[in-house]
Structure formats: structure tokens, C-alpha cells
Design an enzyme around this catalytic site. Structure first.
Site, PDB file in Angstrom:
ATOM      1  N   LYS A   1      17.356  20.479 -12.165  1.00 19.10           N
ATOM      2  CA  LYS A   1      16.960  19.263 -11.920  1.00 19.10           C
ATOM      3  C   LYS A   1      17.939  18.133 -12.621  1.00 19.10           C
ATOM      4  O   LYS A   1      18.734  18.665 -13.879  1.00 19.10           O
ATOM      5  CB  LYS A   1      16.165  19.571 -13.155  1.00 19.10           C
TER       6      LYS A   1
ATOM      7  N   GLU B   1      10.528   7.165 -16.599  1.00 17.21           N
ATOM      8  CA  GLU B   1       8.790   8.567 -17.107  1.00 17.21           C
ATOM      9  C   GLU B   1       8.846   7.368 -18.559  1.00 17.21           C
ATOM     10  O   GLU B   1       7.509   7.770 -17.586  1.00 17.21           O
ATOM     11  CB  GLU B   1       9.571   9.871 -16.743  1.00 17.21           C
TER      12      GLU B   1
ATOM     13  N   HIS C   1       1.143  -1.114   0.005  1.00 22.89           N
ATOM     14  CA  HIS C   1       0.091   0.117   0.199  1.00 22.89           C
ATOM     15  C   HIS C   1       0.976   1.261   0.011  1.00 22.89           C
ATOM     16  O   HIS C   1       0.632   2.157   0.232  1.00 22.89           O
ATOM     17  CB  HIS C   1      -1.097   0.230   1.110  1.00 22.89           C
TER      18      HIS C   1
END
Length: 525
Positions: free
Chosen positions: A348, A355, A221
Site C-alpha cells: 500500500k 484524506e 456527476h
């Protein structure tokens, strides 16, 4: 690039004719906006618009027609803009078919009119070899007015060798021809995917071997659950990939039956040998029912389904690694070689490949949905709707091959941040279940043990401490069964060492799993 690789992956055909034509501004803009296969679109549209009806080439199927199709119909019904990728398999099937026709009982005009002589066969085979070389060299002229890969190659063969080529389509239809090509293509595509799966598995096993003793939080979970060894987690991906490979191997077995000779749907009255054709093309056997042979695409659906399941597995890996690379987790650092930056934020460093693995899984699943819906309402036997099965099939294979390749690259260029991971382990009471196992060994029923450990955790929450930090008096206050030996079960290291069941995250079990995979994948020590 090798012919097999080109035929599976190339995004555009080697060469295309260009006709001169003054287009209206509106149509010129429309052509420029078409993203896929622009060269074929421009050439074929120009050809259809500039030539008079009298100058248009007659269709090989056009005997009963008094007029040609409109330009719009021709543009709408062509498939050469994508099925040209099947050229290798179309030529392969044609060679096998020609050889079979020539191998039948001796040719006489009175008994076997229409079948071919060995001389015709040799001329056809030589012509097909020349056409294949032209295609591989980028010199073949693909024509949209010839509709598809079959008609382009057959018409070119007729132009090249004349009358013998007109005999090639004896006892054959485009219906059985296309599904033969497609089965051959799928067979090769599956083999390529299986190679990429193994490469990724090897990358994961080698990565796991670098971190044999590293304990990480295991999650359910997305909440802290139990401590696990990192290699155990990485090998879980290897197991999933192995099942993906198994599904593709099973699929390949059902793909590998030959429809050639089924003709349009009913077979033929000519004395052909479908077993020879199947053998020459390395199929297991000819398909038993000619209607089934040309009408079903369940092998495409099964292939796409196998790809979709694999894509879901890869997407889940991508999701996990993207999370772990975030500042919030900080468990994983990709190298610069598999990262990208931001156009506006200088700091970044994004794990974009994973992705996109996650994102491309959506199109692989969508390809399956497309063909499922395509097939669901079709009556027996062949229907032109089935022309639309190829683009999603090609797209699915291209996507899954790319996803597997970049996953391997990513796995080879990441490191796990051991200190960050170790500092995170105390949070979440990961040793709670092991503490419950301790009570079971003391004779306490598990459900009661569960309740006792729950109270211990509640006590830790109130005292803002870990289970290992509870004093013996604290534990005795919860239940008198606790003894000093309880501390051998507390802490993540102790907890991991207590796992002994087959397939568990215990150190000995994981070392055994790792060694088994090294042997299975042929990885040298």
C-alpha cells in the site's frame, strides 16, 4: 518559535507549577485520562485540593464575597488552560490602555482620582515587558485559581510592581479586555492564513505550468463530460482559494475595530480616549456602541464561516486527488514524501495527507456550528457562555493552517501520469458537445443538434466505436447536414482547440489565465 506563532498555534503553555498531593485512585485515573492540557489540569486540581480555604489567594473581584468558590466551580469555570494563548495580545492591550490613561489631562488627586501618572505608566510597562519575556522563556507560572489570562497577568504584575499595577484596570473590564484580545488574535490569525493560501496558490500554478498541454477528462456527476486542459482544472482551485482569501480580507476589515474602553457594557464616567487606544493598537477606530462592543461575537462567526468555506474547498481538492491516486483512476502519483503505508499490507501507498484534509474539514465546520449555537440564545450584553468561543476558534485556525500547509506540500510532490490519462480519453464521448456546436454553426437549432448528436452517440454504442470512428455514410444516415469538415471537431484535441469563450478550457484562454496568475502571485517566469 516567534511569539506570534507561539500564541496562535502552541498546544500547551510554557510552564506550570506542580503541587504535591495524594489523590484518590479514582481521581488520579480521571486526571490521566484528560487528553487536553494535562499539566494545567493536574497542577490546578492539586492546588485547589491541598490548600485550606484560608490559604487560597483572594480573587481580584472578591471584595463582596465572604467565601471562596468550591474546587469544582473553580475547575469548571477556569479558561487559562486555553486562553493563555492570548497573552501577547492581552499585554499589548494593557500597554496601550496604560499609555492612554497616562496621556489624559494632567493628573491631580482632586480631579482625576484613579487615573495614572506617567511614572505609574512606566512602571506598569516595564513590568508587562518582564512578564512577557518570562512567558516567552517558559518561566511564567500560570495559575488556574486565577481563572484566565487577564487575571494571571494582572495578579503577576501586582506581585511584581505593587500599587501602580492596581491602577491598570481603571476604565476597563474583562468584558472589553477579552474581546480586544480576541480581535487582535483574529487579525494576526487571518494574516497567517492569507500567507498559507497564497503559498498553496503558487504551488498549484507551478504545478499547472508543468502540464500546459495535458488534456484530462472533465467530469460532471462524476461521469465523463468534456475534455479540459489540466492547468484549467488546477486553476479552478486557485480561483476558489482567491475567493477564500477575499472573504478573510473582508472579515479582517470588520474585525479591526477596537472595543477597549467599552468596559463591562455601559462605558465609563472617566475621561478616557478610546480613539488613542484604537490608534495605538492599529485598529481602524473604536467601536461606536459599548453594549455591542462587548456582547457580540459575529466577527468570530464570520471568521469561522470563512474558514469553513475554505475547508470545504480544500476537502474537495483532497477528495479529487485521493480518487485520482487510486488504481481505478491512476491519474496521479504522490511521491513517497507525502504518502504513508499500511501496517498489514506491504504494497500500500496511501495519499493520507489529503484524506486527512478531507477529514479535518469536518471539525472546521463543527467549530462554526459550535459558536453559532453558542451565540443564538444570548441576551445583551456579555454572558459567560462566550468563554466557550475560544477553543473552537483556536481549533479552526490550527486546522486550516495545517490543511493549507499540507496541501501545498502535496502539490509540490505529485506527478500526473500523462500516458494513463491519454489512454483513458477515448472513453465517454468527451467530444459530443463540440459536435453539437458544429451543427449549430451549420444553422441547426441547438436543441435539434443535441438530439442529433445523441443519436450519433447511440450509434457508436451499438457499433462499439468512438465518434471519430464513424464513417461519413454513418453520419449522413443520422442527418444529411454533416460534411467532411466535421472531423475537425471530433477527438479530444480538436474539441479542446474549439473552445474560445472567455474563461474556457481552450489552449489560448488557459495560457492567458496561467500568465495572469503568475503576475498576480508574483511568480517569476
Amino acid at each position: 518559535m516567534a511569539a506570534t506563532s507561539q500564541s496562535l498555534l502552541s498546544p500547551a503553555p510554557p510552564s506550570l507549577p506542580r503541587a504535591r498531593l495524594a489523590l484518590s485512585a479514582h481521581r488520579a485515573v480521571a486526571l490521566r485520562r484528560r487528553p487536553a492540557f494535562p499539566a494545567v489540569a493536574a497542577a490546578s486540581t492539586s492546588m485547589a485540593s491541598s490548600e485550606s480555604e484560608e490559604k487560597k489567594e483572594s480573587k481580584l473581584w472578591g471584595g463582596r464575597f465572604e467565601e471562596g468558590v468550591t474546587d469544582a466551580v473553580e475547575r469548571f469555570t477556569e479558561s487559562i488552560s486555553y486562553d493563555w494563548q492570548l497573552y501577547k495580545y492581552d499585554i499589548m492591550g494593557s500597554k496601550a490602555h496604560a499609555s492612554m490613561l497616562a496621556a489624559q489631562v494632567p493628573y491631580t488627586r482632586s480631579t482625576l482620582a484613579g487615573l495614572i501618572t506617567t511614572g505609574d505608566r512606566d512602571i506598569i510597562l516595564e513590568g508587562l515587558d518582564q512578564i512577557e519575556k518570562q512567558i516567552q522563556d517558559g518561566k511564567f507560572e500560570w495559575r488556574k485559581d486565577r481563572e484566565d489570562v487577564h487575571m494571571n497577568i494582572e495578579a503577576a504584575l501586582i506581585e511584581r510592581v505593587g500599587e501602580p499595577a492596581k491602577k491598570l484596570h481603571t476604565a476597563r473590564s474583562r468584558n472589553d479586555q477579552i474581546v480586544t484580545d480576541l480581535r487582535l488574535w483574529c487579525r494576526d490569525a487571518i494574516d497567517k492564513i492569507l500567507i498559507r493560501i497564497k503559498q498553496f496558490q503558487v504551488s498549484l500554478v507551478l504545478l499547472a505550468s508543468k502540464y500546459v498541454d495535458l488534456i484530462v477528462p472533465g467530469y460532471t456527476h462524476l461521469q465523463r463530460a468534456q475534455p479540459v486542459l489540466l492547468p484549467h482544472l488546477l486553476l479552478s482551485y486557485v480561483e476558489q482559494l482567491e475567493r477564500d482569501a477575499g472573504r478573510l480580507i473582508d472579515c479582517r476589515e470588520r474585525v479591526n475595530f477596537c472595543p477597549l474602553g467599552a468596559c463591562a457594557l455601559a462605558g465609563t464616567g472617566l475621561p478616557i480616549d478610546r480613539f488613542k487606544t484604537a490608534k495605538d493598537l492599529n485598529f481602524t477606530a473604536p467601536m461606536k456602541n459599548s453594549i455591542d462592543a462587548v456582547s457580540d461575537r459575529d466577527f468570530v462567526l464570520e471568521f469561522l464561516a470563512a474558514n469553513s468555506i475554505a475547508a470545504v474547498h480544500l476537502s474537495r481538492i483532497g477528495e479529487e486527488w485521493v480518487l485520482w491516486a487510486s488504481e481505478e483512476f491512476g491519474f496521479l502519483t504522490p511521491s513517497d514524501s507525502v504518502s504513508t503505508g499500511s501496517s498489514i499490507m506491504p504494497q500500500k501507498k496511501n495519499p493520507d495527507p489529503m484524506e486527512l484534509v478531507r477529514g479535518k474539514s469536518a471539525r472546521v465546520i463543527g467549530d462554526l456550528m459550535t459558536v453559532l449555537v453558542l451565540c443564538k440564545g444570548l441576551p445583551q450584553a456579555y454572558n459567560r457562555d462566550l468563554q466557550e468561543d475560544k477553543e473552537p476558534l483556536f481549533d479552526s485556525v490550527k486546522a486550516i493552517l495545517g490543511m493549507l500547509e499540507v496541501c501545498s506540500e502535496f502539490a509540490q510532490n505529485i506527478s500526473f501520469n500523462s500516458k494513463r490519462i491519454q489512454s483513458s480519453l477515448p472513453a465517454g464521448y468527451l467530444d459530443a458537445t463540440t459536435l453539437a456546436d458544429y451543427l449549430v454553426k451549420k444553422g441547426v437549432p441547438f436543441r435539434t443538434s443535441h438530439e442529433i448528436v445523441g443519436r450519433c452517440v447511440a450509434l457508436c454504442v451499438s457499433k462499439n466505436c468512438q465518434l471519430t470512428e464513424l464513417e461519413m455514410n454513418d453520419l449522413k444516415a443520422v442527418h444529411p447536414v454533416f460534411e467532411r469538415d466535421v472531423y475537425a471537431y471530433l477527438g479530444v484535441e480538436n474539441a479542446v482547440n474549439k473552445f474560445i469563450s472567455y474563461g474556457s478550457t481552450g489552449s489560448e484562454q488557459v495560457k492567458k489565465q496561467l500568465e495572469d496568475w503568475r503576475v498576480q502571485l508574483g511568480i517569476n517566469p
